[in-house]
Motif scaffolding. Structure first.
Motif, PDB file in Angstrom:
ATOM      1  N   SER A   1     -14.576 -25.618   5.021  1.00 42.74           N
ATOM      2  CA  SER A   1     -14.340 -26.167   3.681  1.00 42.74           C
ATOM      3  C   SER A   1     -13.463 -25.260   2.813  1.00 42.74           C
ATOM      4  N   ALA A   2     -13.373 -23.963   3.141  1.00 46.19           N
ATOM      5  CA  ALA A   2     -12.551 -23.036   2.351  1.00 46.19           C
ATOM      6  C   ALA A   2     -11.104 -22.981   2.822  1.00 46.19           C
ATOM      7  N   MET A   3     -10.693 -23.889   3.695  1.00 43.20           N
ATOM      8  CA  MET A   3      -9.380 -23.785   4.310  1.00 43.20           C
ATOM      9  C   MET A   3      -8.197 -23.823   3.347  1.00 43.20           C
ATOM     10  N   PRO A   4      -8.227 -24.518   2.200  1.00 44.13           N
ATOM     11  CA  PRO A   4      -7.058 -24.454   1.319  1.00 44.13           C
ATOM     12  C   PRO A   4      -6.672 -23.021   0.939  1.00 44.13           C
ATOM     13  N   TYR A   5      -7.663 -22.163   0.739  1.00 42.85           N
ATOM     14  CA  TYR A   5      -7.363 -20.763   0.417  1.00 42.85           C
ATOM     15  C   TYR A   5      -6.619 -20.096   1.572  1.00 42.85           C
ATOM     16  N   TYR A   6      -7.168 -20.206   2.771  1.00 46.33           N
ATOM     17  CA  TYR A   6      -6.575 -19.535   3.936  1.00 46.33           C
ATOM     18  C   TYR A   6      -5.217 -20.139   4.290  1.00 46.33           C
ATOM     19  N   TRP A   7      -5.087 -21.432   4.100  1.00 43.20           N
ATOM     20  CA  TRP A   7      -3.822 -22.109   4.374  1.00 43.20           C
ATOM     21  C   TRP A   7      -2.746 -21.620   3.415  1.00 43.20           C
ATOM     22  N   ALA A   8      -3.078 -21.578   2.126  1.00 44.75           N
ATOM     23  CA  ALA A   8      -2.115 -21.085   1.132  1.00 44.75           C
ATOM     24  C   ALA A   8      -1.741 -19.638   1.419  1.00 44.75           C
ATOM     25  N   TRP A   9      -2.742 -18.820   1.743  1.00 44.91           N
ATOM     26  CA  TRP A   9      -2.440 -17.419   1.999  1.00 44.91           C
ATOM     27  C   TRP A   9      -1.544 -17.259   3.229  1.00 44.91           C
ATOM     28  N   ALA A  10      -1.733 -18.092   4.246  1.00 45.02           N
ATOM     29  CA  ALA A  10      -0.903 -18.002   5.445  1.00 45.02           C
ATOM     30  C   ALA A  10       0.550 -18.359   5.131  1.00 45.02           C
ATOM     31  N   HIS A  11       0.766 -19.345   4.257  1.00 41.72           N
ATOM     32  CA  HIS A  11       2.141 -19.625   3.815  1.00 41.72           C
ATOM     33  C   HIS A  11       2.744 -18.386   3.163  1.00 41.72           C
ATOM     34  N   TRP A  12       1.952 -17.741   2.325  1.00 49.67           N
ATOM     35  CA  TRP A  12       2.417 -16.570   1.579  1.00 49.67           C
ATOM     36  C   TRP A  12       2.713 -15.397   2.523  1.00 49.67           C
ATOM     37  N   LYS A  13       1.824 -15.180   3.488  1.00 57.00           N
ATOM     38  CA  LYS A  13       2.046 -14.120   4.470  1.00 57.00           C
ATOM     39  C   LYS A  13       3.305 -14.404   5.290  1.00 57.00           C
ATOM     40  N   THR A  14       3.483 -15.652   5.694  1.00 63.15           N
ATOM     41  CA  THR A  14       4.647 -15.999   6.505  1.00 63.15           C
ATOM     42  C   THR A  14       5.936 -15.808   5.723  1.00 63.15           C
ATOM     43  N   ALA A  15       5.889 -16.035   4.413  1.00 59.75           N
ATOM     44  CA  ALA A  15       7.064 -15.745   3.586  1.00 59.75           C
ATOM     45  C   ALA A  15       7.454 -14.278   3.717  1.00 59.75           C
ATOM     46  N   THR A  16       6.466 -13.401   3.748  1.00 61.75           N
ATOM     47  CA  THR A  16       6.746 -11.973   3.916  1.00 61.75           C
ATOM     48  C   THR A  16       7.257 -11.673   5.312  1.00 61.75           C
ATOM     49  N   VAL A  17       6.670 -12.315   6.320  1.00 61.37           N
ATOM     50  CA  VAL A  17       7.104 -12.085   7.701  1.00 61.37           C
ATOM     51  C   VAL A  17       8.575 -12.447   7.869  1.00 61.37           C
ATOM     52  N   VAL A  18       8.977 -13.617   7.383  1.00 59.01           N
ATOM     53  CA  VAL A  18      10.372 -14.023   7.566  1.00 59.01           C
ATOM     54  C   VAL A  18      11.306 -13.139   6.744  1.00 59.01           C
ATOM     55  N   GLU A  19      10.834 -12.637   5.610  1.00 61.98           N
ATOM     56  CA  GLU A  19      11.667 -11.732   4.822  1.00 61.98           C
ATOM     57  C   GLU A  19      11.858 -10.397   5.558  1.00 61.98           C
ATOM     58  N   GLN A  20      10.811  -9.931   6.253  1.00 63.02           N
ATOM     59  CA  GLN A  20      10.947  -8.716   7.055  1.00 63.02           C
ATOM     60  C   GLN A  20      11.980  -8.894   8.163  1.00 63.02           C
ATOM     61  N   ILE A  21      12.038 -10.093   8.710  1.00 61.08           N
ATOM     62  CA  ILE A  21      13.023 -10.378   9.761  1.00 61.08           C
ATOM     63  C   ILE A  21      14.414 -10.518   9.152  1.00 61.08           C
ATOM     64  N   TYR A  22      14.499 -11.248   8.054  1.00 63.35           N
ATOM     65  CA  TYR A  22      15.787 -11.498   7.415  1.00 63.35           C
ATOM     66  C   TYR A  22      16.437 -10.192   6.937  1.00 63.35           C
ATOM     67  N   VAL A  23      15.639  -9.272   6.419  1.00 63.16           N
ATOM     68  CA  VAL A  23      16.207  -8.030   5.889  1.00 63.16           C
ATOM     69  C   VAL A  23      16.830  -7.200   7.002  1.00 63.16           C
ATOM     70  N   ARG A  24      16.345  -7.342   8.228  1.00 62.99           N
ATOM     71  CA  ARG A  24      16.979  -6.643   9.348  1.00 62.99           C
ATOM     72  C   ARG A  24      18.395  -7.152   9.563  1.00 62.99           C
ATOM     73  N   TYR A  25      18.594  -8.447   9.376  1.00 66.70           N
ATOM     74  CA  TYR A  25      19.946  -9.004   9.503  1.00 66.70           C
ATOM     75  C   TYR A  25      20.810  -8.545   8.329  1.00 66.70           C
ATOM     76  N   VAL A  26      20.252  -8.570   7.122  1.00 69.57           N
ATOM     77  CA  VAL A  26      20.998  -8.155   5.933  1.00 69.57           C
ATOM     78  C   VAL A  26      21.460  -6.711   6.066  1.00 69.57           C
ATOM     79  N   ARG A  27      20.630  -5.864   6.653  1.00 70.74           N
ATOM     80  CA  ARG A  27      20.957  -4.442   6.802  1.00 70.74           C
ATOM     81  C   ARG A  27      21.806  -4.151   8.030  1.00 70.74           C
ATOM     82  N   GLY A  28      22.132  -5.172   8.802  1.00 70.25           N
ATOM     83  CA  GLY A  28      22.970  -4.974   9.975  1.00 70.25           C
ATOM     84  C   GLY A  28      22.249  -4.383  11.165  1.00 70.25           C
ATOM     85  N   GLN A  29      20.913  -4.503  11.203  1.00 71.26           N
ATOM     86  CA  GLN A  29      20.141  -3.926  12.301  1.00 71.26           C
ATOM     87  C   GLN A  29      20.077  -4.855  13.505  1.00 71.26           C
TER      88      GLN A  29
END
Length: 367
Positions: free
Chosen positions: A306-334
């Motif tokens: 029943s508490a899944m909306p919290y965990y679902w929202a947080w997973a979206h938020w965490k994934t935003a950070t994950v993709v930014e960690q990947i994207y910044v490697r491209y931005v930095r030329g790594q």
């Protein structure tokens, strides 16, 4: 412009900037008496995944897989080869989809980073942002069986007696959820390539509204459709689960929230559907909806979801950070991997999706 790579194939030639010292690696594997390693070696690189580097080593008719972190500066706590090996060296004994970890080395003089060797699994991999493999066909009954096998595999993982296989010290379940939130907030600050105020507002809200966690389990921490391997004959069977680098002991609903985050439904907002950057596979007729996934998981495990909306929202938020960690490697030329160049808009879109789900629990982004 980076060279275009055919991402529809499972593996191909090794990218030039991701070549390793193969002679040193072969010498190590022969010293470890890896079965088959006395034969001449050929190497390919797996095209799936956007985190660790994964190579296919062939010695005659024997095949093994090597994993190491990506090149360039790495986020603290990420790309933990020793953790992934530790889990896979034991979990295969009681959880059939886990490939067996064979050897681990932290000697960076061999290939430039810690790495491990694991067994090769064969089956069908569904690649992110690529068409479904044609061998799966288009029968809704197939997609329903895949969905059921997928979510039941997660339920079975959460039923593993991790103490019985010596993994009780893998994590610290007390305070797990809070550490996840604060840790990923810090990662966002280090990786962000632009300001996204909604990310900071959500982070504070998650800390102020944490639910009570259920009893701890072995958590994969990145369980989604593209990290599993489908049986080539029985498409309802999951024959492999990969990418265990973030696995730990903690709240099982974190894993379930990650499933919800990656799964797509027909009524999702356009911004979220756009993050698929191609076909959103789970929109095909036959795939379970998110609600059906939750019901099947709850039935399989007996857990309250029943508490899944919290965990679902947080997973979206965490994934935003994950993709930014990947994207910044491209931005930095790594890296020159062309997939990473497309990730710029994804963090803001995922933050918005997180806010929309969290609003069901009272989150007000304008405050």
């Amino acid at each position: 412009m980076p060279e275009a790579i055919d991402l529809t194939v499972e593996f191909g030639d090794v990218r030039e900037e991701e070549q390793l010292d193969w002679s040193k690696l072969v010498a190590y594997l022969r010293d470890q008496q890896l079965p088959g390693a006395d034969a001449p070696m050929t190497v390919k690189q797996f095209r799936g995944g956007s985190s660790n580097l994964t190579y296919l080593l062939r010695f005659g008719d024997r095949e093994w897989v090597v994993r190491r972190p990506p090149f360039g500066p790495l986020p603290v706590g990420g790309h933990d080869m020793s953790r992934e090996y530790r889990v896979l060296s034991r979990l295969w004994e009681v959880f059939k989809p886990a490939p067996r970890g064979m050897f681990f080395s932290d000697d960076v003089s061999i290939i430039g980073a810690p790495f491990f060797v694991m067994e090769r699994r064969t089956g069908i991999v569904i690649k992110n942002r690529q068409p479904l493999p044609p061998e799966l066909g288009n029968d809704p009954a197939t997609f329903r069986a895949m969905s059921e096998g997928f979510i039941e595999t997660l339920g079975d993982l959460h039923g593993v007696d991790y103490k019985a296989i010596g993994l009780e010290t893998l994590g610290k379940p007390d305070g797990f959820l809070k550490r996840q939130i604060t840790g990923w907030m810090a990662r966002w600050e280090k990786a962000k390539t632009r300001e996204v105020p909604l990310m900071e507002k959500l982070g504070a809200w998650f800390l102020d509204n944490m639910p009570l966690s259920p009893p701890p389990v072995l958590v994969h921490n990145d369980f989604y459709l593209h990290n599993v391997m489908i049986g080539a004959v029985n498409h309802g069977e999951i024959v492999g689960v990969f990418d265990w680098e973030m696995s730990t002991i903690g709240d099982p609903l974190v894993d379930l929230g990650i499933v919800m985050n990656y799964w797509r439904d027909q009524n999702d907002p356009p911004e979220l559907l756009g993050t698929s950057q191609g076909e959103a596979h789970t929109l095909r007729p036959g795939f379970l909806t998110r609600d059906e996934l939750l019901h099947r998981y709850s039935t399989r495990t007996g857990r309250d979801v029943s508490a899944m909306p919290y965990y679902w929202a947080w997973a979206h938020w965490k994934t935003a950070t994950v993709v930014e960690q990947i994207y910044v490697r491209y931005v930095r030329g790594q890296t020159t991997d062309p997939r990473f160049a497309l990730m710029g808009p994804m963090a803001p879109a995922l933050a918005l999706a997180a806010a929309q789900v969290a609003s069901r629990l009272g989150f007000k982004p304008w405050l």
